[in-house]
Every structure is written in structure tokens, then in C-alpha cells.
Design an enzyme around this catalytic site. Structure first.
Site, PDB file in Angstrom:
ATOM      1  N   ASP A  90      -6.846  17.552 -15.808  1.00 60.79           N
ATOM      2  CA  ASP A  90      -7.064  16.160 -16.199  1.00 60.79           C
ATOM      3  C   ASP A  90      -6.597  16.031 -17.656  1.00 60.79           C
ATOM      4  O   ASP A  90      -7.212  16.586 -18.566  1.00 60.79           O
ATOM      5  CB  ASP A  90      -8.555  15.822 -16.053  1.00 60.79           C
ATOM      6  CG  ASP A  90      -8.845  14.354 -16.302  1.00 60.79           C
ATOM      7  OD1 ASP A  90      -8.124  13.736 -17.112  1.00 60.79           O
ATOM      8  OD2 ASP A  90      -9.802  13.832 -15.703  1.00 60.79           O
TER       9      ASP A  90
ATOM     10  N   ARG B 251       0.846  -1.218   0.000  1.00 58.34           N
ATOM     11  CA  ARG B 251       0.000   0.000   0.000  1.00 58.34           C
ATOM     12  C   ARG B 251       0.876   1.261   0.000  1.00 58.34           C
ATOM     13  O   ARG B 251       0.484   2.306  -0.506  1.00 58.34           O
ATOM     14  CB  ARG B 251      -0.973  -0.001   1.183  1.00 58.34           C
ATOM     15  CG  ARG B 251      -1.761   1.302   1.302  1.00 58.34           C
ATOM     16  CD  ARG B 251      -3.052   1.159   2.099  1.00 58.34           C
ATOM     17  NE  ARG B 251      -2.867   0.576   3.410  1.00 58.34           N
ATOM     18  CZ  ARG B 251      -2.337   1.228   4.457  1.00 58.34           C
ATOM     19  NH1 ARG B 251      -1.909   2.465   4.339  1.00 58.34           N
ATOM     20  NH2 ARG B 251      -2.221   0.618   5.621  1.00 58.34           N
TER      21      ARG B 251
ATOM     22  N   LYS C 290      -7.198   4.692 -19.572  1.00 57.69           N
ATOM     23  CA  LYS C 290      -7.454   5.076 -20.955  1.00 57.69           C
ATOM     24  C   LYS C 290      -6.162   4.971 -21.786  1.00 57.69           C
ATOM     25  O   LYS C 290      -5.645   3.891 -21.954  1.00 57.69           O
ATOM     26  CB  LYS C 290      -8.062   6.474 -20.973  1.00 57.69           C
ATOM     27  CG  LYS C 290      -9.228   6.658 -19.988  1.00 57.69           C
ATOM     28  CD  LYS C 290     -10.381   5.758 -20.337  1.00 57.69           C
ATOM     29  CE  LYS C 290     -11.649   5.898 -19.538  1.00 57.69           C
ATOM     30  NZ  LYS C 290     -11.649   6.167 -18.140  1.00 57.69           N
TER      31      LYS C 290
ATOM     32  N   TYR D 180     -15.270  15.584 -16.714  1.00 58.83           N
ATOM     33  CA  TYR D 180     -15.756  14.194 -16.720  1.00 58.83           C
ATOM     34  C   TYR D 180     -16.864  14.036 -15.657  1.00 58.83           C
ATOM     35  O   TYR D 180     -16.746  14.567 -14.545  1.00 58.83           O
ATOM     36  CB  TYR D 180     -14.577  13.255 -16.442  1.00 58.83           C
ATOM     37  CG  TYR D 180     -15.007  11.853 -16.121  1.00 58.83           C
ATOM     38  CD1 TYR D 180     -15.659  11.074 -17.069  1.00 58.83           C
ATOM     39  CD2 TYR D 180     -14.783  11.304 -14.867  1.00 58.83           C
ATOM     40  CE1 TYR D 180     -16.074   9.793 -16.766  1.00 58.83           C
ATOM     41  CE2 TYR D 180     -15.199  10.014 -14.557  1.00 58.83           C
ATOM     42  CZ  TYR D 180     -15.853   9.270 -15.511  1.00 58.83           C
ATOM     43  OH  TYR D 180     -16.269   8.007 -15.203  1.00 58.83           O
TER      44      TYR D 180
HETATM   45  C1  LIG Z   1     -11.383  12.472 -18.479  1.00 57.86           C
HETATM   46  C2  LIG Z   1     -11.574  11.411 -17.450  1.00 57.86           C
HETATM   47  N1  LIG Z   1     -11.081  11.595 -16.219  1.00 57.86           N
HETATM   48  C3  LIG Z   1     -11.238  10.670 -15.255  1.00 57.86           C
HETATM   49  C4  LIG Z   1     -11.931   9.506 -15.485  1.00 57.86           C
HETATM   50  C5  LIG Z   1     -12.109   8.499 -14.376  1.00 57.86           C
HETATM   51  O1  LIG Z   1     -11.235   7.450 -14.560  1.00 57.86           O
HETATM   52  P1  LIG Z   1     -11.496   5.948 -14.004  1.00 57.86           P
HETATM   53  O2  LIG Z   1     -12.672   5.417 -14.749  1.00 57.86           O
HETATM   54  O3  LIG Z   1     -10.212   5.263 -14.309  1.00 57.86           O
HETATM   55  O4  LIG Z   1     -11.773   6.088 -12.550  1.00 57.86           O
HETATM   56  C6  LIG Z   1     -12.450   9.266 -16.752  1.00 57.86           C
HETATM   57  C7  LIG Z   1     -13.183   8.010 -17.031  1.00 57.86           C
HETATM   58  O5  LIG Z   1     -13.822   7.868 -18.030  1.00 57.86           O
HETATM   59  C8  LIG Z   1     -12.272  10.244 -17.764  1.00 57.86           C
HETATM   60  O6  LIG Z   1     -12.774  10.074 -18.998  1.00 57.86           O
END
Ligand SMILES: Cc1ncc(COP(=O)(O)O)c(C=O)c1O
Length: 417
Positions: A209, A84, A234, A137
Site C-alpha cells: 500500500d 463497469r 489521498k 491501515y
Molecule cells: C493507507 C491507506 N490505505 C487504504 C485506505 C482506504 O482507502 P479509502 O478510504 O479510499 O477506501 C486508507 C484510507 O484512509 C489509507 O489510509
């Protein structure tokens, strides 16, 4: 010994950051001049003293031997203690992400939301304003809408048109700014340098992000942002086979994020292994996806069933100028509004023969989804309309198939929709 907690008498402050940073064994240094593609292949190389394996083994273990008491072990190079806190496989992937984003430190999490929530819970404070784009998101919006009121943290939502003037959106009360560019699902770009500059004037922390762009196409830290977050699920992982998240930035800020590793949303070693493997080909994949994105966007713009194509910078001089300044590739995400609305969009999806109908993005296989039914389903039709999201919008994540095959599959499915 099963209890991973260090002995009670140790000063917890002395422990902050030590496990993660100060005692990590060095990765083989690379010359300064290597390009990202080379860095991705060699940037986290470490000699394997046991077998000399070229690929880093998976340290699928929850805990590590150490020779004596915890503090002595740390003194004598007992670098690893409990997964962890730190694990060699995960650490190697973090090192690549750190180098790619150009940060001083990087940490990996169990998912993108694990990374984003660690940032939020570590840096947001009751009564201190958080500024967030209202087209972040959906999961990030859900987090802020739930945890903001719960912990007395005021969130100021900024619309796409307000986002053109960060000077008005950020003020002296702002402590934390959440941005995304390009945005989901309309692929709008925001002027990250201008936002970061304004935030810095007020001492606020800017978080970007960078999931959609990937570090191959965009470097928010280089544009002045303080922290970059990713859904490593992703493009970084790139094969739709892992969940992961990343935070990259200065050591000073990273030390403030979950300093005792107690939020617990850490990446597990197998996901770390998959991420290491996926990252090796990131530059190659993204370069190809940039090309495919451009080709598909251009081809679909002429299709009679497509009302509008959404692609970073496309069709707007101001957007084009921002994308030119801050992106070196426009990516493999393309959205289209299908003539005939939601029903036509659904018919289109069901006619696709190569592209899968699925949420998520950034993998080797192309995916299509209707944001109104997936990432933005939590918004009412009126809220989606206010954000400029048509009901017949389809978001395409273009993979590594032959671009001509994708154009054909998508065009034929549109013809039949
Ligand atoms: C732009 C963006 N940020 C964060 C996330 C969240 O990621 P996770 O699904 O790995 O928790 C996503 C998920 O689709 C995303 O598209």
C-alpha cells in the site's frame, strides 16, 4: 439493448482482459527520458477527434454504442462497451497511475478499500496463509479480520519489531503478503526490497500500500513488490473531493484480479475526471509537502509540549537507512505525541485555527486527527499501547499552506493546549 452481458455463446475465457487491455486505443507516446512531473501532465494525452479539447472530456455514460453484435464490435475496434468494464475517462487516469508506478497495467476502483478487497478476494485462497503487518491501515485490518475467518484464510499478523526480519515472518506456506510503508500513524518504514525478496523465494505475492508515500516518493514495484495499491482518495486525487483506489502491477497478475469485473467496485467517470485533474499536479504537491513535512517535524521537535515527533526515518539509524534507500522524499505526514495525553491532544486540536480537525490525508488543506479516535479506534487501549501508539498521539496531514503559517498555527495551539 439494456443488458450489458455479452452473448451467452461467447467463451468467457476469451473475454478475460480483452475489454481492458488488448484493444485500448494508444495514448500519445512520450519519450523515455521524461521525468514524472512531465509524465503527469502529458502521459495520458489522446487526440480528441470531435472537438480537439485539451482536457479529456468526462464520458459520463453507463454504456456505449457498438455497431453490431458484441463480438463483431470488438473485432472492429468497438473498444468501449459498458462503463463497469471500461470507460475512457477512468482509463486515462489509470494510465497515468500505471506510468507513475512503473507497472504493466493498472486498474481503478471506487475506493482504496475497493482496490484492496479486489486484490484480497482475487488472490487469497482458503487454507493458504496471508501475512500482514499489524499496523496496516485499520480498514485493511478489518477486512482481513472479517474475511479471513469467513473464507478460511489464515492470516499471520506481524508486529512492527517482527517486521524487521521478514525472513522469520514469511515461510513456505505464505501465498500473499500485505505491507505498508510508511505506516499509519507512526510513520515507520519497512525494508520493502528485503520483504519482496523473501516473498519471491517462496513464490508469494507481495502487495504494498503506497498511499502514504505516493509514487513520487517511492516505487515499490522497482523494489521488487508484485502489486501496488493506493487509496487514490489521498495524494493521487489530492483535493479531498473524490473516493478512489488503484492496483498496479504486471499484466499477468492484473488479469487475475476480478477478471470478469464482477466485484463491481469500479471508479465512476466523474471520479475519474477529478483524479485526472488532481494527478496533473501530484509531483508539485508532493515536492512541497515533502519540504513542509521536514520543516514542521523539525520545528515541533523543539516544542516543550511535544514528547516525540514521528516522521519517516527520524531518530533511528536503521529507519533512516531504510528511508534513504527506498524513498526520495519523506512526505507530508507527521505525527506528534502531545504531553498530557488524550485530553491535551483534544485541547490542542480545538486550538488549531488553520489546520482542520478531520480524518483522511493527502489533500491541499492540512488536517489533524487523533488516531485512537479515528483510524485506530477499533483497537483497545491495550492493543494501541502494544503497537506503540500513545493515547495523546495526533496525526497531521500537511497540505499546501505556507509552511511558516502551519508551524505557527500548530505551535500556538500546542502552547494553549
Ligand atoms: C493507507 C491507506 N490505505 C487504504 C485506505 C482506504 O482507502 P479509502 O478510504 O479510499 O477506501 C486508507 C484510507 O484512509 C489509507 O489510509
Amino acid at each position: 439493448m439494456t443488458d450489458p452481458s455479452p452473448p451467452a455463446e461467447e467463451d468467457p475465457k476469451a473475454r478475460v482482459g480483452r475489454n481492458r487491455r488488448t484493444r485500448r486505443p494508444p495514448f500519445d507516446g512520450l519519450p523515455e527520458w521524461v521525468a514524472p512531473a512531465t509524465r503527469l501532465v502529458h502521459g495520458n494525452r489522446r487526440p480528441d477527434p470531435l472537438a480537439g479539447s485539451v482536457v479529456l472530456p468526462i464520458y459520463q455514460t453507463s454504456t456505449f454504442h457498438y455497431p453490431a453484435a458484441y463480438s463483431e464490435s470488438a473485432e472492429h475496434g468497438g473498444v468501449y462497451f459498458y462503463t463497469r468494464l471500461k470507460n475512457p475517462t477512468v482509463e486515462a487516469a489509470a494510465e497515468l497511475v500505471r506510468q507513475l508506478e512503473g507497472g504493466e497495467d493498472a486498474r481503478l476502483f471506487a475506493s482504496g478499500m475497493g482496490a484492496i478487497s479486489a486484490v484480497f478476494f482475487s488472490l487469497a485462497r482458503p487454507g493458504e496463509e496471508v501475512v500482514a503487518l499489524d499496523n496496516l491501515y485499520g480498514g485493511t485490518q478489518d477486512l482481513l479480520r472479517w474475511a479471513g475467518p469467513q473464507f478460511g484464510i489464515p492470516v499471520r499478523w506481524v508486529s512492527d519489531s517482527e517486521a524487521r526480519t521478514p525472513e522469520r515472518a514469511i515461510g513456505p506456506a505464505t501465498r500473499l503478503v500485505f505491507l505498508e510503508s510508511p505506516t499509519n500513524p507512526l510513520l515507520r518504514v519497512h525494508d520493502l526490497a528485503r520483504w519482496a525478496q523473501r516473498a519471491r523465494e517462496f513464490g508469494a505475492v507481495t502487495v504494498v500500500d503506497n498511499t502514504f508515500a505516493s509514487p513520487v516518493n517511492q516505487s515499490p514495484l522497482g523494489l521488487g513488490a508484485d502489486l501496488v495499491v493506493h487509496s487514490a482518495t489521498k495524494y493521487l486525487g489530492g483535493h479531498a473531493d473524490l473516493l478512489g483506489g488503484a492496483v498496479v502491477g504486471s499484466e499477468r497478475l492484473l488479469e487475475r484480479i476480478d477478471p470478469q469485473d464482477t466485484l463491481g467496485a469500479v471508479m465512476d467517470p466523474f471520479a475519474g475526471f477529478l483524479l485526472n485533474r488532481g494527478l496533473r499536479t501530484l509531483a508539485l504537491r508532493v515536492e512541497r509537502q515533502n519540504r513542509t513535512g521536514r520543516e514542521v517535524a523539525e520545528a515541533l521537535a523543539g516544542h516543550p509540549k511535544v514528547e516525540r515527533v514521528y516522521y519517516p526515518g527520524r531518530g533511528d539509524a536503521e529507519q533512516e537507512a531504510i528511508a534513504d534507500r527506498q524513498m526520495c522524499g519523506r512526505g507530508g505526514m507527521v505525527s506528534i505525541s502531545v504531553a498530557g495525553g488524550l485530553d491535551a491532544a483534544r485541547r490542542f486540536l480545538h486550538r488549531l485555527r488553520l489546520v482542520h480537525i478531520a480524518a483522511s490525508l493527502g489533500g491541499v488543506e492540512s488536517l489533524a486527527s487523533i488516531p485512537g479516535e479515528t483510524s485506530h479506534r477499533h483497537l483497545s487501549p491495550a492493543e494501541r499501547a502494544a503497537r506503540g501508539i500513545p493515547e495523546g498521539l495526533v496525526r497531521l496531514s500537511l497540505g499546501l499552506e505556507d509552511p511558516a503559517d502551519l508551524v505557527r498555527d500548530i505551535s500556538e495551539a500546542l502552547d494553549a493546549a
